[in-house]
Design a protein around this motif. Structure first.
Motif, PDB file in Angstrom:
ATOM      1  N   SER A 102      52.175  82.145   6.081  1.00  0.00           N
ATOM      2  CA  SER A 102      52.233  83.111   7.184  1.00  0.00           C
ATOM      3  C   SER A 102      53.651  83.616   7.432  1.00  0.00           C
ATOM      4  N   THR A 105      54.452  88.885   5.335  1.00  0.00           N
ATOM      5  CA  THR A 105      53.856  89.889   6.228  1.00  0.00           C
ATOM      6  C   THR A 105      52.427  90.208   5.784  1.00  0.00           C
ATOM      7  N   PRO A 106      51.599  90.727   6.711  1.00  0.00           N
ATOM      8  CA  PRO A 106      50.264  91.178   6.304  1.00  0.00           C
ATOM      9  C   PRO A 106      50.337  92.197   5.156  1.00  0.00           C
ATOM     10  N   ILE A 109      50.663  90.266   1.960  1.00  0.00           N
ATOM     11  CA  ILE A 109      49.407  89.581   1.608  1.00  0.00           C
ATOM     12  C   ILE A 109      48.390  90.610   1.105  1.00  0.00           C
ATOM     13  N   ASP A 110      48.432  91.800   1.690  1.00  0.00           N
ATOM     14  CA  ASP A 110      47.561  92.889   1.242  1.00  0.00           C
ATOM     15  C   ASP A 110      47.867  93.229  -0.225  1.00  0.00           C
ATOM     16  N   ARG A 141      49.293  89.494  14.006  1.00  0.00           N
ATOM     17  CA  ARG A 141      49.569  89.151  12.612  1.00  0.00           C
ATOM     18  C   ARG A 141      48.293  88.659  11.919  1.00  0.00           C
ATOM     19  N   ARG A 143      45.202  89.341  12.616  1.00  0.00           N
ATOM     20  CA  ARG A 143      44.277  90.456  12.352  1.00  0.00           C
ATOM     21  C   ARG A 143      44.734  91.235  11.124  1.00  0.00           C
ATOM     22  N   GLY A 144      46.039  91.303  10.938  1.00  0.00           N
ATOM     23  CA  GLY A 144      46.590  91.971   9.745  1.00  0.00           C
ATOM     24  C   GLY A 144      46.155  91.255   8.473  1.00  0.00           C
ATOM     25  N   TYR A 145      46.162  89.922   8.513  1.00  0.00           N
ATOM     26  CA  TYR A 145      45.705  89.166   7.330  1.00  0.00           C
ATOM     27  C   TYR A 145      44.233  89.431   7.080  1.00  0.00           C
ATOM     28  N   ARG A 146      43.477  89.483   8.165  1.00  0.00           N
ATOM     29  CA  ARG A 146      42.041  89.743   8.048  1.00  0.00           C
ATOM     30  C   ARG A 146      41.825  91.108   7.373  1.00  0.00           C
ATOM     31  N   ALA A 148      43.760  92.574   5.434  1.00  0.00           N
ATOM     32  CA  ALA A 148      44.222  92.524   4.038  1.00  0.00           C
ATOM     33  C   ALA A 148      43.174  91.882   3.126  1.00  0.00           C
TER      34      ALA A 148
END
Ligand SMILES: C[S@@+](CC[C@H](N)C(=O)[O-])C[C@H]1O[C@@H](n2cnc3c(N)ncnc32)[C@H](O)[C@@H]1O
Ligand code: SF4
Length: 412
Positions: A102, A105-106, A109-110, A141, A143-146, A148
């Motif tokens: 973590s 950054t999202p 990871i995207d 953050r 939600r950004g991973y989600r 991605a």
């Protein structure tokens, strides 16, 4: 736990070209696997804000800027060089672990998930887990991973007690841990919470308080680890005072009791899940499935028609990046000797409450069940396992004395 690997040939290092290594893996041999097991992908992101004093993972304190883009380039090159070893196989699960993933950054990871998808076929509905540390948590953050493509978050809480968190050298406090878990629950359909017990100065009442808060947050999956003093850690050099064995057993009994009361089933020695929320990635490890591990220090276990091979990537992040970009991320590879396969299988499968299917032992190791017959008889005599015509599983006593049970299957 002993990590026993017996090579049937000398270890081979990075200097060997991919084509030569592949030819060696593909040649004939005495072992014969009827089919290859399910394949998972592990991606290691090796940096942390601070090294925890108990941690022996390949994690490195971040010095200066995070080399995000270069590390992603290295992972890409690593994956591309590894593709010939898994050609034509679909990936069942992905786990992005660390270190502290973590910290990325999202957007990074995207890119990572897009890079993976562009190079290997992922099974429909593939579980993609990312490990997160509450100390790196910021709003949105997760939600950004989600967005991605991550489907499951694993939050490393360890304890909700500020004193314990301080003693464990964690970078987060109780309030951050709660906020991170609440955000994980809001952003993901499924998530895991990691706790540790038998902490320095911890009492049964203290453990109860940790459990109450953890269970109130209703995680679909909970991992609870006994704090282990690992060699070559700060704690090994300066050991803290930790609870005696009897007190730790009492804590474990309490954990088992309270998790089961809220519908979390203990399906593995340290893992508890609601129905439909077991970790498919870890389950594949415990069922002796295959995994390709990319990233600094990552381990792989790959099966071929006539052998099982283990590989390790360069551990030190800079060294890993230089070598991976040059197409030679693998520092060491070795074939698992036939004599070591039964123990390696049992080391994993006996961690599972439901144990294993006798047929699966044959499928995964290429060996007849007679290779573990005397061990099974001894374990049964000692009340450590039960079995029927199709399966073998550890008894409650077997779970309580798991290392004794596993060591019955050590090669002579
Ligand atoms: C590789 S860590 C990843 C999570 C993340 N880096 C963190 O610490 O929040 C996975 C988990 O292993 C457990 N762990 C690490 N070192 C341990 C030790 N010495 N004894 C018991 N559990 C340990 C912790 O619960 C940790 O969350
Ligand atoms: S944050 Fe996790 S991986 Fe990093 S040092 Fe601590 S326990 Fe190890």
């Amino acid at each position: 736990m002993a990590d026993i690997r017996i090579a049937s040939e000398a270890s081979v290092t990075a200097a060997e070209p991919v084509a030569g290594r592949l030819a060696r893996y593909m040649r004939g041999g005495t072992l014969s696997l009827a089919a290859l097991p399910p394949l998972s992908l592990y991606v290691h992101l090796p940096w942390c804000l601070k090294k925890c004093p108990y941690c022996d993972f390949n994690s490195h304190e971040l010095q200066g800027e995070l080399a995000e883009a270069r590390y992603l380039d290295a992972l890409c090159a690593d994956l591309e060089a590894a593709l010939p070893f898994i050609w034509g196989r679909r990936v069942q699960t992905v786990f992005i672990g660390g270190g502290t993933p973590s910290l990325f950054t999202p957007a990074a990871i995207d890119r990572l998930i897009a890079d993976i998808r562009a190079r290997m076929p992922l099974e429909a509905g593939c579980e993609i887990t990312l490990e997160a540390n509450p100390g790196t948590f910021e709003r949105d953050r997760f939600r950004g991973y989600r967005a991605a493509g991550v489907t499951r978050l694993s939050v490393g809480v360890q304890s909700f007690d500020d004193e314990h968190l301080k003693a464990l050298g964690r970078v987060h406090d109780r309030a951050q841990a709660i906020a991170a878990v609440e955000e994980a629950a809001a952003a993901f359909d499924t998530f895991n919470l990691d706790l540790m017990y038998a902490l320095p100065g911890q009492t049964l009442a203290g453990l109860d308080a940790d459990l109450s808060l953890a269970l109130a947050l209703a995680p679909p999956h909970l991992s609870v680890y006994h704090l282990t003093i690992e060699p070559n850690t700060y704690f090994a050099k300066f050991p803290p005072v930790i609870p005696e064995d009897d007190a730790a057993y009492e804590m474990l009994d309490r954990i088992t009791e309270r998790t089961s009361a809220v519908g979390l089933q203990r399906y593995e020695i340290s893992a508890y899940a609601r129905t439909g929320h077991v970790c498919a990635h870890n389950l594949n490890y415990w069922q002796f499935g295959d995994y390709l591990g990319i990233g600094a220090g990552a381990h792989s276990k790959l099966s071929f028609a006539h052998r099982v091979v283990r590989q390790v990537r360069f551990r030190e992040p800079r060294l890993y990046m230089d070598n991976a970009i040059a197409g030679r991320a693998v520092a060491q590879s070795e074939e698992v000797g036939i004599g070591a396969l039964p123990f390696e299988y049992m080391l994993n499968a006996l961690r599972l409450k439901d144990g294993f299917r006798l047929a699966e032992f044959g499928e995964r190791t290429g060996l007849a069940i007679t290779s573990i017959q005397s061990g099974l008889e001894e374990a049964e005599r000692k009340g450590l396992i039960e079995r029927d015509l199709a399966r073998v599983w550890p008894t409650t006593r077997g779970f309580d004395f798991l290392s004794d049970l596993q060591s019955i299957f050590l090669p002579d």
